[in-house]
Design a protein around this motif. Sequence first.
Motif, PDB file in Angstrom:
ATOM      1  N   SER A   1       0.891  -1.174   0.168  1.00 34.06           N
ATOM      2  CA  SER A   1      -0.069  -0.054  -0.272  1.00 34.06           C
ATOM      3  C   SER A   1       0.791   1.123  -0.027  1.00 34.06           C
ATOM      4  O   SER A   1       0.226   2.375  -0.228  1.00 34.06           O
ATOM      5  CB  SER A   1      -0.857  -0.017   1.168  1.00 34.06           C
ATOM      6  N   SER A   2       2.097   1.133   0.259  1.00 33.79           N
ATOM      7  CA  SER A   2       3.016   2.304   0.146  1.00 33.79           C
ATOM      8  C   SER A   2       4.413   1.738  -0.274  1.00 33.79           C
ATOM      9  O   SER A   2       4.789   0.683  -0.139  1.00 33.79           O
ATOM     10  CB  SER A   2       3.172   3.085   1.516  1.00 33.79           C
TER      11      SER A   2
ATOM     12  N   ILE B   1      -3.085  -0.107  -2.550  1.00 32.07           N
ATOM     13  CA  ILE B   1      -3.264   1.274  -2.303  1.00 32.07           C
ATOM     14  C   ILE B   1      -4.638   2.052  -2.200  1.00 32.07           C
ATOM     15  O   ILE B   1      -5.048   3.239  -1.900  1.00 32.07           O
ATOM     16  CB  ILE B   1      -2.544   2.194  -3.378  1.00 32.07           C
TER      17      ILE B   1
ATOM     18  N   ASN C   1      -4.756   3.678   0.932  1.00 29.16           N
ATOM     19  CA  ASN C   1      -4.343   5.187   1.027  1.00 29.16           C
ATOM     20  C   ASN C   1      -5.398   6.124   0.822  1.00 29.16           C
ATOM     21  O   ASN C   1      -5.535   7.313   1.505  1.00 29.16           O
ATOM     22  CB  ASN C   1      -3.382   5.281   0.026  1.00 29.16           C
ATOM     23  N   TYR C   2      -6.362   5.897  -0.097  1.00 30.16           N
ATOM     24  CA  TYR C   2      -7.666   6.886  -0.444  1.00 30.16           C
ATOM     25  C   TYR C   2      -8.739   6.710   0.581  1.00 30.16           C
ATOM     26  O   TYR C   2      -9.234   7.596   0.581  1.00 30.16           O
ATOM     27  CB  TYR C   2      -8.136   6.187  -1.885  1.00 30.16           C
TER      28      TYR C   2
ATOM     29  N   MET D   1      -7.733   6.212   3.834  1.00 26.46           N
ATOM     30  CA  MET D   1      -7.461   7.016   4.927  1.00 26.46           C
ATOM     31  C   MET D   1      -7.110   8.314   4.548  1.00 26.46           C
ATOM     32  O   MET D   1      -7.493   9.409   5.507  1.00 26.46           O
ATOM     33  CB  MET D   1      -5.888   6.568   5.022  1.00 26.46           C
ATOM     34  N   GLU D   2      -7.074   9.031   3.427  1.00 27.16           N
ATOM     35  CA  GLU D   2      -7.050  10.286   2.794  1.00 27.16           C
ATOM     36  C   GLU D   2      -8.116  10.835   3.216  1.00 27.16           C
ATOM     37  O   GLU D   2      -8.484  12.030   3.461  1.00 27.16           O
ATOM     38  CB  GLU D   2      -6.928  10.260   1.473  1.00 27.16           C
TER      39      GLU D   2
ATOM     40  N   PRO E   1      -8.900   9.394  -4.673  1.00 28.22           N
ATOM     41  CA  PRO E   1      -9.395   9.667  -3.497  1.00 28.22           C
ATOM     42  C   PRO E   1     -10.989  10.151  -3.710  1.00 28.22           C
ATOM     43  O   PRO E   1     -11.773  10.159  -2.741  1.00 28.22           O
ATOM     44  CB  PRO E   1      -8.728  10.987  -3.136  1.00 28.22           C
TER      45      PRO E   1
ATOM     46  N   LYS F   1       4.890  12.904  -1.227  1.00 26.93           N
ATOM     47  CA  LYS F   1       4.485  11.884  -2.216  1.00 26.93           C
ATOM     48  C   LYS F   1       4.512  12.528  -3.855  1.00 26.93           C
ATOM     49  O   LYS F   1       4.130  13.735  -3.603  1.00 26.93           O
ATOM     50  CB  LYS F   1       3.101  11.579  -1.963  1.00 26.93           C
TER      51      LYS F   1
ATOM     52  N   ARG G   1       2.864  16.252  -3.264  1.00 28.37           N
ATOM     53  CA  ARG G   1       2.388  16.589  -2.026  1.00 28.37           C
ATOM     54  C   ARG G   1       3.541  16.537  -0.979  1.00 28.37           C
ATOM     55  O   ARG G   1       4.120  15.831  -1.022  1.00 28.37           O
ATOM     56  CB  ARG G   1       1.325  15.538  -1.654  1.00 28.37           C
TER      57      ARG G   1
ATOM     58  N   ALA H   1      -1.315  10.235   3.042  1.00 30.94           N
ATOM     59  CA  ALA H   1      -1.827   8.938   2.725  1.00 30.94           C
ATOM     60  C   ALA H   1      -1.992   8.555   1.209  1.00 30.94           C
ATOM     61  O   ALA H   1      -1.456   7.659   0.720  1.00 30.94           O
ATOM     62  CB  ALA H   1      -3.344   8.822   3.137  1.00 30.94           C
ATOM     63  N   SER H   2      -2.590   9.375   0.772  1.00 27.89           N
ATOM     64  CA  SER H   2      -2.907   9.250  -0.606  1.00 27.89           C
ATOM     65  C   SER H   2      -1.788   9.892  -1.903  1.00 27.89           C
ATOM     66  O   SER H   2      -1.327  10.819  -1.475  1.00 27.89           O
ATOM     67  CB  SER H   2      -4.108   9.846  -1.436  1.00 27.89           C
ATOM     68  N   ASP H   3      -1.439   9.213  -2.719  1.00 29.37           N
ATOM     69  CA  ASP H   3      -0.600   9.564  -3.855  1.00 29.37           C
ATOM     70  C   ASP H   3      -1.114  10.578  -4.836  1.00 29.37           C
ATOM     71  O   ASP H   3      -0.446  11.464  -5.389  1.00 29.37           O
ATOM     72  CB  ASP H   3       0.039   8.405  -4.754  1.00 29.37           C
ATOM     73  N   LEU H   4      -2.231  10.394  -4.954  1.00 30.84           N
ATOM     74  CA  LEU H   4      -3.158  11.654  -5.655  1.00 30.84           C
ATOM     75  C   LEU H   4      -3.777  12.638  -4.901  1.00 30.84           C
ATOM     76  O   LEU H   4      -4.519  12.520  -3.838  1.00 30.84           O
ATOM     77  CB  LEU H   4      -4.234  10.975  -6.740  1.00 30.84           C
ATOM     78  N   ILE H   5      -3.910  13.867  -5.215  1.00 25.91           N
ATOM     79  CA  ILE H   5      -4.749  14.999  -4.852  1.00 25.91           C
ATOM     80  C   ILE H   5      -6.068  14.826  -5.123  1.00 25.91           C
ATOM     81  O   ILE H   5      -6.402  14.481  -6.161  1.00 25.91           O
ATOM     82  CB  ILE H   5      -4.068  16.323  -5.427  1.00 25.91           C
ATOM     83  N   PRO H   6      -7.132  15.158  -4.167  1.00 28.33           N
ATOM     84  CA  PRO H   6      -8.504  14.818  -4.588  1.00 28.33           C
ATOM     85  C   PRO H   6      -8.769  16.291  -5.393  1.00 28.33           C
ATOM     86  O   PRO H   6      -8.326  17.187  -5.365  1.00 28.33           O
ATOM     87  CB  PRO H   6      -9.256  15.017  -3.131  1.00 28.33           C
ATOM     88  N   LEU H   7      -9.938  16.371  -6.150  1.00 32.00           N
ATOM     89  CA  LEU H   7     -10.490  17.467  -6.808  1.00 32.00           C
ATOM     90  C   LEU H   7     -10.820  18.483  -5.747  1.00 32.00           C
ATOM     91  O   LEU H   7     -11.300  18.177  -4.827  1.00 32.00           O
ATOM     92  CB  LEU H   7     -11.896  17.005  -7.350  1.00 32.00           C
TER      93      LEU H   7
END
Lengths: 536, 192
Positions: free
Chosen positions: A139-140, A246, A249-250, A252-253, A327, B34, B53, B60-66
């Motif tokens: 996941s990371s 992963i 991750n989304y 937890m985001e 996300p 990230k 980021r 947490a996420s590798d992608l930035i949310p909208l």
Amino acid sequence: MKRLLLGDEAIAQGAIDAGLSGVYAYPGTPSTEITEFIQLHESRRVADAEPIFCRWCVNEKTAMEGALGMSYMGKRAMVCMKHVGLNVAADAFVNSAMTGVNGGLVVVAADDPSMHSSQNEQDSRFYGKFAMMPVMEPSSQQEAYEMIGEAFALSEECRLPVLMRVTTRMAHSRAVVETTSSPRRQNAMKAPDDVRSWILLPAFARRRYATLIEEQSELLRRSESSQHNSYKRGEDPSRGIVACGIAYNYLMENCPDGCRYSVLKISQYPLPEALMERMFADGAREIVVMEEGQPVVEEMMRGMVPDGVAVKGRLTGELPRMGELTPDSVRAALGMEPLERREADDLVVPRPPALCVGCGHRDMYKALNEVAAEYDNARIFGDIGCYTLGALSPFHAIHACVEMGASVTMAKGAADAGQWPSIAVIGDSTFTHSGITGLLDCVNSRSNVVIVISDNLTTGMTGGQDSAGTGRLEDICEGVGVDPAHVRVVVPLPKNMDQIKEVLREEFDYNGVSVVIPRRECIQTLKRHAKQQKKQ
Amino acid sequence: MKKDIILAGVGGQGILSIATVIGEAAMAEGLYIKQAEVHGMSQRGGDVQSNLRIASQPIASDLIPLGGADIIISLEPMEALRYLPYLKPEGWIVTSSVPFVNIDNYPDMTDLTAHLDRLANRVVLDVEALAREAGAPAQAANMVLLGAAVPMLDIELEKIEAGICRIFARKGEEITAKNIAALRAGYDNSKK
């Protein structure tokens, strides 16, 4: 030591630190950087360090077999490929679970959901289940680094290959990774004690299959006790979130202060049934499965939940059926309001990729298009590489593109059906990957085809890796049996346009197997080589 | 501290070298990072972006949310607008004003400028001209752009400069100095 590494690089460093003796791979997005990182490491190796084999292989099948051979001799080997490469390697891959391993063997498959650089979004976890192998899905980047070492250990303890599955966002995203200062030494060479398990004659293979089936309960036990799988009861346990790889991750985001529902994080398969039981026992009535790729776990869970428990995810529309997770899609699946956002600007238009200015494929397509237009019904079968972009503006040159090597054999099949002219366009690296066998089919059938091998002396689309047949394409074609008089080499430059077209016309009109090789170095590697020369 | 940055441009323009410098400076600050990149087919002259980021807490996420990006840093004006749905309402756009036209239906420049002018938090600069004025080659335009974004980054200019020095060290003092001159030219012409 702390380093900023791509997921691919974390995997490479993890393997190096775990005593890797050889990496076997064919380039393919998003897996290429694993092998490249090891090659860079190897180029800077100090004299007394143990060498790591890291030369590119001809294709994923030869890579898988090479790695199995190294494992046979007791050393740790890794195979890397993109998801569709696993189709090419599938015979060796599935049967490597039947033979089992001697030295640790880890297969890394990098899936490409959303098809950023691929023709489909098949999910390699299916292959893991199919072959009955343990599967790891980090996941990371840090987890990827650590998992590789554990995967080698697991492989040696269970005597089975381990599949590590990553996706584009893990492979091509950087994060700070803490690496060890005390790497493991490589295994000494040691042949297997009992060769019978390596000889898959039916009588032996039946015994091996029974062992593989028996081993599944041990794989399950390890999965259930893995530190990478975890269950946490939520304040509202009526809902359970299963987050794979992963996807965690989304999740937890969107829940920086912790998720209010129960969460089952999965990064190692087979599915940890005991952890799932706990989630049900805590009262989960609805399970939402979040997974990157295809609904592998969602489908499996449908057969595992108690009566009255609903399983939701990509199959039920809570998450999109296709494409990678974001996300935002995970947020929606959690029932949360989207963040405030602006409308898309209506001025913005798509900017598709295109062949580089000055690329030899451009001159090849220009000539080919002009000559093809002189015939009533020319069909051009394309293949996988930069030149697939010939399908787009301004060329619109190819009429098919399926998988590595298909141009040659589809052109043959079309010719068998009566098509003329029937033309294949294939790159040099794709030709050696999977085109040679098809060419032999053409020769044996005396097919009326023109095979254009657009030779840029490299594997271009993935960034310019060595191409297996460089300098030997004519020899290969003639060795396969193509008449040397119909193996034609041209230099794709605007000034040679008339000559190229004449050669193409002659070979279109020849009733038999023709190979035309437009040869000019890739413009990107040319620039790189010029820079390197300037430095020296 | 938490900054979500979208780096945008056309494949081959060099957005990743901006990310490398920010990443280097952020690493030295002990921040979490990230950075999702684009490799492969889209690199061939298509639109490319990178989600960068940086934060003092784990990411947490590798992608930035909208609707989650603090800054869009773009080497191309239309590409800057492509990622508007990702920008926070109070977010900033820092972009080159020089269009990269490799498609037939590229929008009219007057319209494009008007759309950029509608945004309150924007810095639009001819980064190539500024690079030349600073005595740097056109390849240093991305450092001008980075300089213009520094005020929004919450990382001090000196820290970014130190990052450039470390990254360009192998290429010699002259190239390092030119890149720093380019960075400062962008910084001086920024406006936050």
